[in-house]
Design a protein around this motif. Structure first.
Motif, PDB file in Angstrom:
ATOM      1  N   VAL A 217       1.664  -3.169   0.110  1.00  0.00           N
ATOM      2  CA  VAL A 217       2.394  -3.319  -1.139  1.00  0.00           C
ATOM      3  C   VAL A 217       1.435  -3.771  -2.229  1.00  0.00           C
ATOM      4  CG1 VAL A 217       4.184  -4.670  -2.292  1.00  0.00           C
ATOM      5  CG2 VAL A 217       4.580  -3.791   0.005  1.00  0.00           C
ATOM      6  N   GLY A 218       1.547  -3.159  -3.391  1.00  0.00           N
ATOM      7  CA  GLY A 218       0.696  -3.488  -4.527  1.00  0.00           C
ATOM      8  C   GLY A 218       0.119  -2.228  -5.146  1.00  0.00           C
ATOM      9  N   ASN A 219      -0.809  -2.415  -6.075  1.00  0.00           N
ATOM     10  CA  ASN A 219      -1.461  -1.295  -6.746  1.00  0.00           C
ATOM     11  C   ASN A 219      -2.782  -0.983  -6.063  1.00  0.00           C
ATOM     12  OD1 ASN A 219       0.553  -1.014  -8.683  1.00  0.00           O
ATOM     13  ND2 ASN A 219      -0.385  -2.523 -10.023  1.00  0.00           N
TER      14      ASN A 219
ATOM     15  N   LYS B 141       1.031   2.965  -6.826  1.00  0.00           N
ATOM     16  CA  LYS B 141       1.802   1.730  -6.678  1.00  0.00           C
ATOM     17  C   LYS B 141       2.664   1.851  -5.425  1.00  0.00           C
ATOM     18  CE  LYS B 141       4.970  -1.382  -9.007  1.00  0.00           C
ATOM     19  NZ  LYS B 141       5.726  -1.679 -10.217  1.00  0.00           N
ATOM     20  N   VAL B 142       2.549   0.863  -4.535  1.00  0.00           N
ATOM     21  CA  VAL B 142       3.357   0.822  -3.321  1.00  0.00           C
ATOM     22  C   VAL B 142       4.322  -0.355  -3.447  1.00  0.00           C
ATOM     23  CG1 VAL B 142       3.327   0.566  -0.802  1.00  0.00           C
ATOM     24  CG2 VAL B 142       1.463   1.792  -1.950  1.00  0.00           C
ATOM     25  N   VAL B 143       5.615  -0.067  -3.290  1.00  0.00           N
ATOM     26  CA  VAL B 143       6.641  -1.097  -3.427  1.00  0.00           C
ATOM     27  C   VAL B 143       7.295  -1.368  -2.080  1.00  0.00           C
ATOM     28  CG1 VAL B 143       7.103  -0.566  -5.847  1.00  0.00           C
ATOM     29  CG2 VAL B 143       8.396   0.598  -4.058  1.00  0.00           C
TER      30      VAL B 143
END
Length: 134
Positions: free
Chosen positions: A11-13, A37-39
């Protein structure tokens, strides 16, 4: 043309580039940066009761199963009867259970609230209506 499929980004950029080593008539080159971007993902949560209806003073075990699309969810589940917290239990292999007894008859709304973790968003289960008889 080249492509890459991965499921290992956290998770994050993430700043990603593609690098071409060159060859033949073409010079090496590197692409512009693309930010991926991973959410956190949603989970499903199923809540069950071991005895429904149950009787006053009889142990009842509430079990929550939290399922995600990637890794096994971690974190905690808080079991609630309305605004009253019955207890908080850590997930083990996506599962948590809590045993309690009821001291009076009636119909009680029980939910399981998942805390969320680094991969998954928090979520509350659908309510189980626990019926307690004499």
């Amino acid at each position: 043309s080249a492509s890459l499929v991965t499921s290992t980004l956290t998770v994050g950029n993430h700043s990603l580039t593609a690098a071409y080593a060159g060859g033949g008539y073409f010079d090496p080159s590197t692409s512009a940066v693309v930010v991926q971007k991973v959410v956190r993902s949603a989970v499903t949560i199923a809540l069950t009761s071991s005895q429904n209806p149950s009787h006053v003073g009889q142990p009842v075990t509430f079990s929550a199963v939290v399922s995600g699309s990637l890794a096994i969810p971690t974190g905690t589940v808080t079991f609630k009867q309305g605004s009253k917290t019955l207890g908080t239990v850590s997930l083990v292999n996506g599962q948590a259970s809590l045993t309690t007894t009821f001291t009076k008859t009636g119909s009680f709304s029980i939910v399981a609230k998942y805390s969320g973790d680094q991969n998954y968003l928090p979520r509350t289960s659908e309510a189980v209506k626990q019926v307690v008889e004499n």
